[in-house]
Scaffold this motif. Sequence first.
Motif, PDB file in Angstrom:
ATOM      1  N   ILE A 210      -7.305   6.337  -7.302  1.00  0.00           N
ATOM      2  CA  ILE A 210      -5.951   6.385  -6.722  1.00  0.00           C
ATOM      3  C   ILE A 210      -4.921   6.085  -7.787  1.00  0.00           C
ATOM      4  O   ILE A 210      -3.898   6.753  -7.907  1.00  0.00           O
ATOM      5  N   ALA A 211      -5.224   5.045  -8.581  1.00  0.00           N
ATOM      6  CA  ALA A 211      -4.274   4.622  -9.592  1.00  0.00           C
ATOM      7  C   ALA A 211      -3.946   5.773 -10.532  1.00  0.00           C
ATOM      8  O   ALA A 211      -2.809   5.983 -10.917  1.00  0.00           O
ATOM      9  N   LYS A 212      -4.967   6.514 -10.893  1.00  0.00           N
ATOM     10  CA  LYS A 212      -4.722   7.631 -11.799  1.00  0.00           C
ATOM     11  C   LYS A 212      -3.856   8.686 -11.142  1.00  0.00           C
ATOM     12  O   LYS A 212      -3.007   9.286 -11.774  1.00  0.00           O
ATOM     13  N   ASN A 213      -4.079   8.898  -9.865  1.00  0.00           N
ATOM     14  CA  ASN A 213      -3.265   9.885  -9.173  1.00  0.00           C
ATOM     15  C   ASN A 213      -1.794   9.487  -9.143  1.00  0.00           C
ATOM     16  O   ASN A 213      -0.913  10.328  -9.142  1.00  0.00           O
TER      17      ASN A 213
ATOM     18  N   GLU B 227      -1.944   2.789 -13.386  1.00  0.00           N
ATOM     19  CA  GLU B 227      -3.068   2.093 -14.017  1.00  0.00           C
ATOM     20  C   GLU B 227      -2.734   0.646 -14.343  1.00  0.00           C
ATOM     21  O   GLU B 227      -3.546  -0.254 -14.140  1.00  0.00           O
ATOM     22  N   GLU B 228      -1.521   0.405 -14.832  1.00  0.00           N
ATOM     23  CA  GLU B 228      -1.118  -0.960 -15.183  1.00  0.00           C
ATOM     24  C   GLU B 228      -1.219  -1.883 -13.991  1.00  0.00           C
ATOM     25  O   GLU B 228      -1.792  -2.966 -14.053  1.00  0.00           O
ATOM     26  N   ARG B 229      -0.667  -1.424 -12.874  1.00  0.00           N
ATOM     27  CA  ARG B 229      -0.629  -2.272 -11.682  1.00  0.00           C
ATOM     28  C   ARG B 229      -2.035  -2.609 -11.211  1.00  0.00           C
ATOM     29  O   ARG B 229      -2.348  -3.749 -10.875  1.00  0.00           O
ATOM     30  N   VAL B 230      -2.865  -1.624 -11.229  1.00  0.00           N
ATOM     31  CA  VAL B 230      -4.233  -1.824 -10.760  1.00  0.00           C
ATOM     32  C   VAL B 230      -4.978  -2.772 -11.695  1.00  0.00           C
ATOM     33  O   VAL B 230      -5.776  -3.605 -11.286  1.00  0.00           O
ATOM     34  N   TYR B 231      -4.699  -2.654 -12.986  1.00  0.00           N
ATOM     35  CA  TYR B 231      -5.328  -3.541 -13.958  1.00  0.00           C
ATOM     36  C   TYR B 231      -4.878  -4.977 -13.743  1.00  0.00           C
ATOM     37  O   TYR B 231      -5.684  -5.904 -13.818  1.00  0.00           O
TER      38      TYR B 231
ATOM     39  N   ALA C 101     -16.339  -8.268  -3.274  1.00  0.00           N
ATOM     40  CA  ALA C 101     -15.898  -7.058  -2.584  1.00  0.00           C
ATOM     41  C   ALA C 101     -14.597  -6.555  -3.187  1.00  0.00           C
ATOM     42  O   ALA C 101     -14.380  -5.355  -3.327  1.00  0.00           O
ATOM     43  N   LEU C 102     -13.720  -7.476  -3.560  1.00  0.00           N
ATOM     44  CA  LEU C 102     -12.453  -7.073  -4.167  1.00  0.00           C
ATOM     45  C   LEU C 102     -12.670  -6.432  -5.526  1.00  0.00           C
ATOM     46  O   LEU C 102     -11.961  -5.495  -5.907  1.00  0.00           O
ATOM     47  N   VAL C 103     -13.658  -6.936  -6.267  1.00  0.00           N
ATOM     48  CA  VAL C 103     -13.954  -6.326  -7.556  1.00  0.00           C
ATOM     49  C   VAL C 103     -14.388  -4.878  -7.337  1.00  0.00           C
ATOM     50  O   VAL C 103     -13.930  -3.964  -8.019  1.00  0.00           O
ATOM     51  N   GLN C 104     -15.254  -4.677  -6.357  1.00  0.00           N
ATOM     52  CA  GLN C 104     -15.703  -3.320  -6.049  1.00  0.00           C
ATOM     53  C   GLN C 104     -14.531  -2.451  -5.636  1.00  0.00           C
ATOM     54  O   GLN C 104     -14.431  -1.288  -6.017  1.00  0.00           O
ATOM     55  N   GLU C 105     -13.630  -3.048  -4.870  1.00  0.00           N
ATOM     56  CA  GLU C 105     -12.464  -2.287  -4.419  1.00  0.00           C
ATOM     57  C   GLU C 105     -11.608  -1.885  -5.612  1.00  0.00           C
ATOM     58  O   GLU C 105     -11.111  -0.762  -5.690  1.00  0.00           O
ATOM     59  N   SER C 106     -11.458  -2.808  -6.550  1.00  0.00           N
ATOM     60  CA  SER C 106     -10.663  -2.507  -7.734  1.00  0.00           C
ATOM     61  C   SER C 106     -11.231  -1.321  -8.488  1.00  0.00           C
ATOM     62  O   SER C 106     -10.505  -0.516  -9.051  1.00  0.00           O
ATOM     63  N   ILE C 107     -12.543  -1.239  -8.507  1.00  0.00           N
ATOM     64  CA  ILE C 107     -13.160  -0.121  -9.206  1.00  0.00           C
ATOM     65  C   ILE C 107     -12.891   1.182  -8.468  1.00  0.00           C
ATOM     66  O   ILE C 107     -12.532   2.192  -9.068  1.00  0.00           O
TER      67      ILE C 107
ATOM     68  N   ASN D 286       0.821  -1.206   0.000  1.00  0.00           N
ATOM     69  CA  ASN D 286       0.000   0.000   0.000  1.00  0.00           C
ATOM     70  C   ASN D 286       0.856   1.257   0.000  1.00  0.00           C
ATOM     71  O   ASN D 286       0.669   2.164  -0.795  1.00  0.00           O
ATOM     72  N   VAL D 287       1.797   1.294   0.920  1.00  0.00           N
ATOM     73  CA  VAL D 287       2.616   2.509   1.016  1.00  0.00           C
ATOM     74  C   VAL D 287       3.485   2.646  -0.224  1.00  0.00           C
ATOM     75  O   VAL D 287       3.739   3.745  -0.715  1.00  0.00           O
ATOM     76  N   GLY D 288       3.923   1.532  -0.756  1.00  0.00           N
ATOM     77  CA  GLY D 288       4.815   1.591  -1.916  1.00  0.00           C
ATOM     78  C   GLY D 288       4.073   1.612  -3.233  1.00  0.00           C
ATOM     79  O   GLY D 288       4.654   1.364  -4.277  1.00  0.00           O
ATOM     80  N   PHE D 289       2.791   1.924  -3.175  1.00  0.00           N
ATOM     81  CA  PHE D 289       1.965   1.826  -4.372  1.00  0.00           C
ATOM     82  C   PHE D 289       2.511   2.646  -5.533  1.00  0.00           C
ATOM     83  O   PHE D 289       2.481   2.237  -6.687  1.00  0.00           O
ATOM     84  N   GLY D 290       2.995   3.851  -5.254  1.00  0.00           N
ATOM     85  CA  GLY D 290       3.428   4.700  -6.353  1.00  0.00           C
ATOM     86  C   GLY D 290       4.854   4.443  -6.798  1.00  0.00           C
ATOM     87  O   GLY D 290       5.361   5.097  -7.704  1.00  0.00           O
ATOM     88  N   LEU D 291       5.500   3.485  -6.135  1.00  0.00           N
ATOM     89  CA  LEU D 291       6.919   3.297  -6.402  1.00  0.00           C
ATOM     90  C   LEU D 291       7.174   2.165  -7.379  1.00  0.00           C
ATOM     91  O   LEU D 291       6.418   1.205  -7.444  1.00  0.00           O
ATOM     92  N   GLU D 292       8.240   2.308  -8.102  1.00  0.00           N
ATOM     93  CA  GLU D 292       8.713   1.189  -8.944  1.00  0.00           C
ATOM     94  C   GLU D 292       9.417   0.179  -8.046  1.00  0.00           C
ATOM     95  O   GLU D 292       9.696   0.456  -6.893  1.00  0.00           O
ATOM     96  N   GLU D 293       9.706  -0.958  -8.603  1.00  0.00           N
ATOM     97  CA  GLU D 293      10.356  -2.041  -7.850  1.00  0.00           C
ATOM     98  C   GLU D 293      11.583  -1.597  -7.073  1.00  0.00           C
ATOM     99  O   GLU D 293      11.748  -1.892  -5.905  1.00  0.00           O
ATOM    100  N   GLU D 294      12.464  -0.883  -7.789  1.00  0.00           N
ATOM    101  CA  GLU D 294      13.771  -0.558  -7.178  1.00  0.00           C
ATOM    102  C   GLU D 294      13.645   0.398  -6.017  1.00  0.00           C
ATOM    103  O   GLU D 294      14.553   0.515  -5.207  1.00  0.00           O
TER     104      GLU D 294
END
Lengths: 590, 604
Positions: free
Chosen positions: B226-229, B233-237, B215-221, A433-441
């Motif tokens: 956040i993903a856009k911020n 997007e790739e990771r979330v997908y 519930a996880l599907v809803q969470e993904s939506i 969660n905290v590392g969500f915006g980070l790349e692997e490295e």
Amino acid sequence: MNGPYATSTRAARWIASHVWRHKGYVLAFIALAIAGNILLAIIPMLTGAAFDEILGPAPGQGRSQVLVLAILGAVLVRGGTSLLGAGAMEVFAQRLERDARDQFYSTLLRKNLAFHQRQRVGDLMARTTDDVRLLDPMMSPGMAHLFNAVACIVPSIVFAGRISLELLIAPCLFTCGLVAGTVHHVRRFHPIASEVRRQSGALNAEVVQTLSGIELTKWSGQEEQAARRLQRSAERCRDLVVAQADIQARYLPPLLLGLSLAVAVLHGSVLMGRGELSVGNFVAYIGLMTTLRGPTQLLLAAVIAIQEGLAGARRVLAVIDDPIDDEHATSGHRARILGELVFERLSFSYDGATVLNDISFRVAPGETVALVGPAGAGKTTLSRLINRTYDVGEGRILIDGVDVRAWAFDSLRTQIAVVEQDVLLFSDTVRANVGFGLEEEQQRRVEQATERAQAHQFVTALRDGYDTVIGERGVTLSGGQRQRLALARALAIDPAVLILDDATSALDSATEDQIQRAMIEVSRSRTTVLITHRLSQIRRADRIVLLIGGHIVDQGSHDELLRRCKPYRRIFGAPVRPTTSALVAGEGGA
Amino acid sequence: MADLFSGLRDLDRTRRESDAELLRRILVHVRPYRGVVLLVAAVIVVSSVWETALPLLITHGIDHLHSTATSSSTLAGLVALILVGVLLAWLCNWVRQRQIGRLIGAVVLQLQRQTFAAVLRQDMSFFDRRPSGQIASYITADTQAFASVVTLGVNFLGQLVLVALVAVVLVCVHPSLAAVVLGISILLVAAALMFRNLGRTTTRHARRILATVNALVQESIRAIAIAKNFRQEERVYDRFRRVNTQLYDVSLRQGLVFASIHPMLNILTGLGLCLILYEGGRTVLSGETTAGQWFLAMQILGVLWLPLMEIASFWSQFQLGLAAAERVFDLLEQPPRVVQIGAVVPPRLAGHIEFKAIRFGYGGQSEVFRDFHLDIAGGEKVGLVGHTGSGKTSLTRLLARFYEFAEGEVLVDGHDIRSFDLAAYRRQIGLVPQHPTLFHGTILENIRYVRPGATESEVAAIASRIGSGRWLDAFPDGLATSVGESGWSLSMGQRQLVALARVLLLDPAIVILDEATASVDPLTEREIYESLKLVLEDRTAVVIAHRLSTVRELDRIVALRQGNIIEQGTHDELLARGGYYAELYETFYRHQETDYEALPVTGR
């Protein structure tokens, strides 16, 4: 989003494209269904032949045993085909649903942030996932039953014709009647069935709402009013249920089947009496007519499921096909942001209402600006214009002297972080969660950021520390803990500009201390736009911008504003009595 | 009509009453509708008779035509009989469906009326013990299940009659073929039961997983924003695809099980038919059986198939229905715990409150109050402070008669509050809860809810006194602004203002205030503070105080710990004393001071 639904043609073509994608399974089903139903029609024919053999002039035990074995074989093979066929269709149906969900999700990813901000309030997403779920029953058993019904009727009619062309009358009449009767019935049944569902959903919602407000109802003695409202809703449900039962009772095809059977018996008997039809053939004929009972029972349910599925598909496609609110990755200016923000004569409207009017101010790099004002004054909207969640109407915003619209999205979004009011954390480990915006490295930044956000202590106290799973399937955190993790997440990417929309409250002073410290850490040495209720944070800000009704009423430091701005004084006016903390100053407080 | 897949929920094994007893009570409850029930039963019996007769007629026809010369009148008679029978059967079905619709509608409506009343009669302990979704299901789902027990029973009887008739006819016609047919029938029922069990197990496994995955599907939506911020997007997908695949796997497994049940049963039925065919053919060859009888035996299995499936699904559905009926009866018979011993309409109260020797607990758990005493003078503003579980909320609920206490007395103006007419007494109490309930409607309607007779101008006058009326400027249509479903369009602070307006409109003698702890924007905070002073004026107030600004306004603070009064006094007095209250201040109120600054980290 509120546009018209996609057309049925579009929905049909879309489904067809999915059929093509999984054509293996669909073709398998079709082949198996045809084979199975031909066998189903052959069985009465073989039965008839067995009758003729036994009742005939020279009954041979051997030949009739062969026939029985043949029927046995046919039953088993038919059973096998129907089993495999049902399985194949089920696989296809589930894949259709899975792919539709995937496609829908990709569409959502395409949409811009403004779309997502809006939709958070509505439940469009929940409804659309429900619509996707209509696709599986549409195919399996819906389409499967429909196809089986057709595949059953055709061989039955063909074989009946083979016995004698005259005998076609009854089954053909029946088929026409079945189709017409079903179509007619569905057209009348479907609207009322939807109404029944809607009304019973409404009743349930009303009951739940009454229950969640029961304290109010009891206190104000309004039990009778509540009971009367619920009663009215329940009566409406009852009326609809009765009307639905009336329509269901009028379903004609069973009557048509019975009448056709009667005609078949009459016809068959006449022919048998005239010697034109053997007993065996008569038996076969009646047997074929009896197989028509299957389609009669299944057809209605199948048609309804298909109709529902199509309606769902149309609603889903309406979202998928809608190009509005699509975000287009643009090229543009890329640079390292220093953090100077300039708002020039900014105006913004939403749904016809002016939210922001002629806003102008400047933020130097590293400054902390607090946006203050009553609810609905435009603070959140203003902050979201910076990272292009929304686009300005009039005027412009400059970041480091370049218009926000000229910046590449990529560059903008990776250097501007937003911490929302409503913190969303994933069902995943704290680290993820905290590392969500980070790349692997860059993952090692996680612990550093968490520490600075004053969250390291409680994280290490969790059972698995940073690897503890939080959220849906894991540990539940308090509001204050969640906010600190969100702050850590923002800190981890080390943004040049931070937009912090703070709405949590702490129950106790110890937690409040930590939240305050975290907020101070986070805004250190970066441009911070802060929206908060916390007076001590507002006091600390380098500059406070007072927004009322979409206008900037005044801006300056806390002391300046207290001195010269009447509306500000009204909000933050000095308390009447001396603060208590002064009284206990000597008591060794914390 | 029940189908093979209905009622696959797990049975709750905690029922107390026997099947027979419950059935008896259900029948008593349904007695007013016995006319309709008998009509439906009669119609079902007629249908069953016809269903048995049709193959007999055809059989007779075959035998007749095969052996003797055709008599057109006999044939005509036969066909006429069949036509009449078919029409009659359809008519019977028409009557049956309509009457059952009316029966269920009437029974459900009556039950819902009764369950509404029963639920609304209950005291707060009832609602606190159960989630509102569960209570709602008593009213909406369980009442339906109750009604369906009756129709289930009638249908079942009809099927039994049919099977019995068929068995009798078959045995009379041809005992040994009958044995074969009946043997196959028993096997089919056993197979159906086994498959139902399989279906139930599969559903049980699938349900748990599906709830989480959905519930996880809803969470993904929700995660997309956040993903856009963060440009992820790739990771979330990728996450979504994993969850989507899981959903597919579980749903597919469940779907395949269900899709295979009917084909399997059909195979068994087909095998049965082969057996009849073989046995029948053999006996026709040996002369024991006629062609007609052979044909009859084969047709009968077709006639029996659906009834057999329904008989197989009957028992577990019946059990589910009985369990629901028991829950409904329990609810209807649940006595309210808050019972008044008198119905005196009190005059305008002065608000002198006395708690004497109160003993109270939440049933089963340890007691909250053991021998509690508190005296509040009329017009006094008293605050209750303490940790969670110290008894603050309980005290206010006892005062409002939301809960019943075990021993002791609560007196208002010297009168036992149990002797008052409850509605009249409650009208003299103003309640401002932590989370005010708003419902769909305008702000005006929401305020007026507590006194429906108030005029619009009265409400407008009240609303303008709250926070100098300026809070209404934030709304485009002022008082006529719609608040949305459960008031979602209002902020927390604005909801509090509505709650305060309600109290002002009611003009009660006593105010009970349970302060919210959520942070609110400073302007609304100010408006709430000013409105509070207005609301508390000239009334007795019992306040669960979470705000420092409120605490300072009170005449007396009562500091509680585990149901005992530890300290009493004004805010300044208690703080100076440096005892229990001072501790509470440090923990809960320090950060609310206007000059508060976060303490530096103390290397703990």
